[in-house]
Write a protein that holds these residues in place. Structure first.
Motif, PDB file in Angstrom:
ATOM      1  N   PRO A   1       0.812  -1.228   0.000  1.00  0.00           N
ATOM      2  CA  PRO A   1       0.000   0.000   0.000  1.00  0.00           C
ATOM      3  C   PRO A   1       0.842   1.273   0.000  1.00  0.00           C
ATOM      4  O   PRO A   1       0.302   2.365  -0.203  1.00  0.00           O
ATOM      5  CB  PRO A   1      -0.827  -0.118   1.282  1.00  0.00           C
ATOM      6  CG  PRO A   1      -0.014  -0.995   2.175  1.00  0.00           C
ATOM      7  CD  PRO A   1       0.656  -1.978   1.256  1.00  0.00           C
ATOM      8  N   ALA A   2       2.148   1.161   0.232  1.00  0.00           N
ATOM      9  CA  ALA A   2       3.015   2.342   0.198  1.00  0.00           C
ATOM     10  C   ALA A   2       3.253   2.826  -1.222  1.00  0.00           C
ATOM     11  O   ALA A   2       3.768   3.933  -1.421  1.00  0.00           O
ATOM     12  CB  ALA A   2       4.344   2.037   0.872  1.00  0.00           C
ATOM     13  N   TYR A   3       2.902   2.011  -2.219  1.00  0.00           N
ATOM     14  CA  TYR A   3       3.115   2.359  -3.625  1.00  0.00           C
ATOM     15  C   TYR A   3       1.781   2.387  -4.360  1.00  0.00           C
ATOM     16  O   TYR A   3       0.795   1.799  -3.899  1.00  0.00           O
ATOM     17  CB  TYR A   3       4.043   1.333  -4.282  1.00  0.00           C
ATOM     18  CG  TYR A   3       5.490   1.478  -3.881  1.00  0.00           C
ATOM     19  CD1 TYR A   3       6.349   2.332  -4.565  1.00  0.00           C
ATOM     20  CD2 TYR A   3       6.004   0.759  -2.813  1.00  0.00           C
ATOM     21  CE1 TYR A   3       7.669   2.478  -4.197  1.00  0.00           C
ATOM     22  CE2 TYR A   3       7.334   0.890  -2.427  1.00  0.00           C
ATOM     23  CZ  TYR A   3       8.161   1.756  -3.140  1.00  0.00           C
ATOM     24  OH  TYR A   3       9.471   1.893  -2.761  1.00  0.00           O
ATOM     25  N   PRO A   4       1.736   3.034  -5.521  1.00  0.00           N
ATOM     26  CA  PRO A   4       0.511   2.994  -6.315  1.00  0.00           C
ATOM     27  C   PRO A   4       0.149   1.564  -6.702  1.00  0.00           C
ATOM     28  O   PRO A   4       1.018   0.680  -6.772  1.00  0.00           O
ATOM     29  CB  PRO A   4       0.881   3.819  -7.565  1.00  0.00           C
ATOM     30  CG  PRO A   4       1.994   4.707  -7.124  1.00  0.00           C
ATOM     31  CD  PRO A   4       2.769   3.907  -6.118  1.00  0.00           C
ATOM     32  N   PRO A   5      -1.113   1.298  -6.950  1.00  0.00           N
ATOM     33  CA  PRO A   5      -1.535  -0.049  -7.341  1.00  0.00           C
ATOM     34  C   PRO A   5      -0.794  -0.527  -8.585  1.00  0.00           C
ATOM     35  O   PRO A   5      -0.420   0.266  -9.452  1.00  0.00           O
ATOM     36  CB  PRO A   5      -3.036   0.120  -7.623  1.00  0.00           C
ATOM     37  CG  PRO A   5      -3.431   1.327  -6.826  1.00  0.00           C
ATOM     38  CD  PRO A   5      -2.249   2.237  -6.844  1.00  0.00           C
ATOM     39  N   GLY A   6      -0.577  -1.833  -8.651  1.00  0.00           N
ATOM     40  CA  GLY A   6       0.033  -2.418  -9.833  1.00  0.00           C
ATOM     41  C   GLY A   6       1.473  -2.828  -9.665  1.00  0.00           C
ATOM     42  O   GLY A   6       2.049  -3.464 -10.559  1.00  0.00           O
ATOM     43  N   TYR A   7       2.093  -2.502  -8.538  1.00  0.00           N
ATOM     44  CA  TYR A   7       3.483  -2.875  -8.317  1.00  0.00           C
ATOM     45  C   TYR A   7       3.543  -4.354  -7.954  1.00  0.00           C
ATOM     46  O   TYR A   7       3.164  -4.747  -6.856  1.00  0.00           O
ATOM     47  CB  TYR A   7       4.086  -2.008  -7.214  1.00  0.00           C
ATOM     48  CG  TYR A   7       5.554  -2.233  -6.930  1.00  0.00           C
ATOM     49  CD1 TYR A   7       6.350  -3.055  -7.722  1.00  0.00           C
ATOM     50  CD2 TYR A   7       6.160  -1.603  -5.855  1.00  0.00           C
ATOM     51  CE1 TYR A   7       7.690  -3.250  -7.453  1.00  0.00           C
ATOM     52  CE2 TYR A   7       7.510  -1.781  -5.576  1.00  0.00           C
ATOM     53  CZ  TYR A   7       8.273  -2.614  -6.374  1.00  0.00           C
ATOM     54  OH  TYR A   7       9.607  -2.798  -6.093  1.00  0.00           O
ATOM     55  N   ALA A   8       4.016  -5.178  -8.881  1.00  0.00           N
ATOM     56  CA  ALA A   8       4.074  -6.626  -8.670  1.00  0.00           C
ATOM     57  C   ALA A   8       5.406  -7.141  -9.207  1.00  0.00           C
ATOM     58  O   ALA A   8       5.575  -7.282 -10.416  1.00  0.00           O
ATOM     59  CB  ALA A   8       2.912  -7.325  -9.373  1.00  0.00           C
ATOM     60  N   PRO A   9       6.387  -7.408  -8.345  1.00  0.00           N
ATOM     61  CA  PRO A   9       7.679  -7.927  -8.799  1.00  0.00           C
ATOM     62  C   PRO A   9       7.511  -9.220  -9.590  1.00  0.00           C
ATOM     63  O   PRO A   9       6.540  -9.967  -9.400  1.00  0.00           O
ATOM     64  CB  PRO A   9       8.445  -8.152  -7.499  1.00  0.00           C
ATOM     65  CG  PRO A   9       7.832  -7.187  -6.532  1.00  0.00           C
ATOM     66  CD  PRO A   9       6.375  -7.169  -6.891  1.00  0.00           C
ATOM     67  N   PRO A  10       8.457  -9.532 -10.474  1.00  0.00           N
ATOM     68  CA  PRO A  10       8.303 -10.700 -11.348  1.00  0.00           C
ATOM     69  C   PRO A  10       8.440 -12.038 -10.637  1.00  0.00           C
ATOM     70  O   PRO A  10       7.905 -13.037 -11.125  1.00  0.00           O
ATOM     71  CB  PRO A  10       9.421 -10.519 -12.378  1.00  0.00           C
ATOM     72  CG  PRO A  10      10.446  -9.670 -11.685  1.00  0.00           C
ATOM     73  CD  PRO A  10       9.664  -8.738 -10.815  1.00  0.00           C
ATOM     74  N   LEU A  11       9.146 -12.080  -9.498  1.00  0.00           N
ATOM     75  CA  LEU A  11       9.347 -13.336  -8.779  1.00  0.00           C
ATOM     76  C   LEU A  11       8.698 -13.273  -7.406  1.00  0.00           C
ATOM     77  O   LEU A  11       8.596 -12.196  -6.806  1.00  0.00           O
ATOM     78  CB  LEU A  11      10.844 -13.631  -8.632  1.00  0.00           C
ATOM     79  CG  LEU A  11      11.646 -13.777  -9.921  1.00  0.00           C
ATOM     80  CD1 LEU A  11      13.100 -14.090  -9.604  1.00  0.00           C
ATOM     81  CD2 LEU A  11      11.057 -14.847 -10.824  1.00  0.00           C
ATOM     82  N   PRO A  12       8.253 -14.410  -6.874  1.00  0.00           N
ATOM     83  CA  PRO A  12       7.640 -14.416  -5.537  1.00  0.00           C
ATOM     84  C   PRO A  12       8.608 -13.906  -4.479  1.00  0.00           C
ATOM     85  O   PRO A  12       9.832 -13.976  -4.628  1.00  0.00           O
ATOM     86  CB  PRO A  12       7.307 -15.895  -5.305  1.00  0.00           C
ATOM     87  CG  PRO A  12       7.328 -16.527  -6.650  1.00  0.00           C
ATOM     88  CD  PRO A  12       8.302 -15.752  -7.472  1.00  0.00           C
ATOM     89  N   SER A  13       8.059 -13.431  -3.398  1.00  0.00           N
ATOM     90  CA  SER A  13       8.873 -12.931  -2.299  1.00  0.00           C
ATOM     91  C   SER A  13       9.709 -14.052  -1.704  1.00  0.00           C
ATOM     92  O   SER A  13       9.267 -15.207  -1.605  1.00  0.00           O
ATOM     93  CB  SER A  13       7.966 -12.329  -1.224  1.00  0.00           C
ATOM     94  OG  SER A  13       8.725 -11.834  -0.145  1.00  0.00           O
ATOM     95  N   LEU A  14      10.921 -13.707  -1.288  1.00  0.00           N
ATOM     96  CA  LEU A  14      11.736 -14.636  -0.524  1.00  0.00           C
ATOM     97  C   LEU A  14      11.117 -14.826   0.862  1.00  0.00           C
ATOM     98  O   LEU A  14      10.448 -13.927   1.372  1.00  0.00           O
ATOM     99  CB  LEU A  14      13.160 -14.095  -0.399  1.00  0.00           C
ATOM    100  CG  LEU A  14      13.971 -14.132  -1.695  1.00  0.00           C
ATOM    101  CD1 LEU A  14      15.036 -13.055  -1.681  1.00  0.00           C
ATOM    102  CD2 LEU A  14      14.595 -15.507  -1.878  1.00  0.00           C
TER     103      LEU A  14
END
Length: 532
Positions: free
Chosen positions: A138-151
């Motif tokens: 929520p700290a960033y605008p919608p749509g921020y989705a890194p290409p790889l899953p979170s560690l």
């Protein structure tokens, strides 16, 4: 010039688009088997031949720094991959407000580009560098989705996340340019936690691993051991190449277009060394701003001691979690702008633990530590500490600057860089205030004791010395990184930052380099190029 983060991004893109690319790099390729992270004595090696400060490292390819007038100790690495070889891989986009600080807070200058303009380039370089992270922050605008899953978040991160929840403060799984699964040239992270000493697995998105193999496969060439002395101009004032030293021999590389990515210290050094009758105060310096407005991130740290073993040696050494709770300006705090917080696992570093105990403010320096107490103290602390790193925005000030040293030289006789830097009052207040809040977070997370371990730490983040802007009188390059004075000269590293932002700069450096390279490809027929 320069085979670091920005050079790797630009070289890959331009080579893939059919351009003839030659990269001049004063260092060499890093032999992965030589990296200290492969050895049990990695902390000792990290304090010598792999130290981030070139004045300590003193490799032949390094140039010395005069830091007599600097409160900041400088970090950088010279070699293919640049500082990404040894960085922690924290990957942080700048926030939309970072590009509008003049409009929002009345300080510094707005950037000539916006978050929305950079967003597609962030996405492209995040894919190329194997960035892992959780979508939906929520700290960033919608749509921020890194290409790889979170560690996975290690135990230290989970304990602190619970403390942040009690306070109602923002936190999010960390973003890291470390592959959480096999990706392109990167292998899946095995969580060794020695990222800053070189990744034994090849999971880290250092550009020598992630980008240059593709650039070379498409025809790019890297000249290593090539220390650039000056950029040359043709009779029309266009850049036509560079003079460099290689094995003590002076050579020349012709070019139709020149891109400089030598970091916020090396780039102004090179421009100032490239003075001529046309540019007597340094190449592309009609504004007088080359070398001025140097910024870094003089971060602060706090540590909490916890009863349970938190396994904080479990990697990666990038961000376990981050917080943007205090990132935006609140005038009631007594300063403008803010700070990102993040937790970096310790990788079980015993030397680091000793420093945290003996050098802290209000820590345990007054308690028994050496002698008979040493073993017990280390057993109760290694794996039991959580460290917050406070990454402050550093405002630009013209007296903070890079110049050429009048007497100190490198091994080829070229002038060393002289750094003049004093941490500003706003930055000091910002760090102090956030450090006090971090102690509250430790208390909420259940620390038995918490203390401030340091202020004004040296970062590797060298920015601001070739400012980007629309007005040639108040900036060095335009919104694409192109020099106002020399139409076929581009600067693509952190030098162009109008402000430092409050986050690690590599993501934005890479996005800007990708944007500049894309612009060159799209306007190739309109580009002014040298034919000399």
């Amino acid at each position: 010039m320069g085979a670091g983060a920005s050079g790797g991004v630009a070289a890959k893109h331009l080579a893939e688009q059919g351009f003839s690319v030659v990269v001049l790099e004063q260092g060499d390729w890093v032999n992965q088997s030589d990296l200290p992270g492969l050895r049990p004595e990695y902390e000792l090696l990290g304090g010598g031949p792999w130290h981030p400060n070139p004045n300590v490292r003193q490799r032949p390819e390094d140039y010395p720094l005069n830091l007599d007038d600097s409160s900041a100790v400088i970090g950088m690495f010279n070699g293919v991959g640049g500082s990404t070889v040894l960085y922690a891989s924290c990957w942080c986009r700048a926030k939309p407000s970072d590009f509008r600080v003049r409009t929002l807070d009345g300080v510094a200058d707005d950037w000539p580009v916006s978050y929305e303009e950079l967003e597609p380039y962030y996405r492209q370089v995040e894919y190329d560098l194997g960035v892992s992270g959780q979508a939906g922050n929520p700290a960033y605008p919608p749509g921020y989705a890194p290409p790889l899953p979170s560690l996975p978040i290690n135990m230290a991160g989970r304990v602190m996340a619970e403390g942040m929840n009690k306070l109602g403060w923002h936190w999010w799984p960390g973003y890291n340019s470390i592959a959480s699964q096999d990706h392109l040239h990167q292998k899946k992270c095995e969580r060794y936690g020695v990222c800053m000493y070189g990744c034994p697995q090849g999971a880290k998105g250092s550009v020598d691993v992630a980008l240059f193999p593709d650039a070379l496969a498409r025809g790019a060439r890297i000249e290593t051991g090539a220390r650039v002395a000056r950029i040359t101009l043709d009779e029309n004032g266009l850049a036509n190449g560079a003079v460099y030293f290689q094995d003590g021999e002076e050579k020349f590389q012709a070019a139709k277009l020149v891109m400089v990515g030598a970091n916020g210290i090396g780039t102004p050094r090179l421009l100032l060394m490239s003075e001529s009758a046309r540019f007597p105060t340094g190449l592309a310096n009609s504004s007088g701003l080359v070398g001025k407005r140097f910024m870094t991130h003089p971060f602060g740290t706090s540590v909490g001691l916890y009863e349970n073993d938190l396994e904080d040696w479990v990697g990666p050494t990038g961000e376990a979690i981050e917080s943007m709770q205090f990132y935006e300006t609140d005038a009631s705090r007594g300063f403008v702008r803010g700070s990102k917080w993040h937790i970096i696992p310790s990788a079980g570093r015993p030397l680091g633990m000793i420093n945290r105990f003996t050098l802290g403010e209000g820590g345990v320096a007054e308690e028994p530590f050496w002698g008979p107490a040493f073993t017990d103290r280390m057993k109760s602390s290694v794996g039991h500490l959580i460290e917050w790193m406070i990454m402050p925005e550093d405002l630009p000030e013209e007296h903070n600057r890079i110049t050429l040293d009048p007497s100190m030289t490198d091994s080829d006789g070229l002038p060393a860089a002289k750094v003049a830097y004093t941490t500003g009052d706003n930055t000091k207040r910002l760090v102090d205030w956030n450090l006090q809040r971090s102690l509250e977070a430790h208390e909420a997370a259940g620390a038995s004791k918490a203390w401030i371990t340091s202020r004004n730490n040296p970062s590797w983040h060298n920015m601001g010395t070739a400012k980007m802007g629309d007005d040639p009188e108040t900036s060095v390059v335009d919104r694409w990184g192109r020099s106002h004075d020399v139409p076929n000269l581009y600067v693509i590293d952190g030098s162009v930052f109008p402000t430092a932002t409050g986050v690690n700069p590599t993501a934005t450096i890479c996005a800007l380099a990708k944007r500049a390279a894309t612009h060159i490809v799209e306007t190739r027929r309109e580009q002014e190029v040298s034919t000399a």
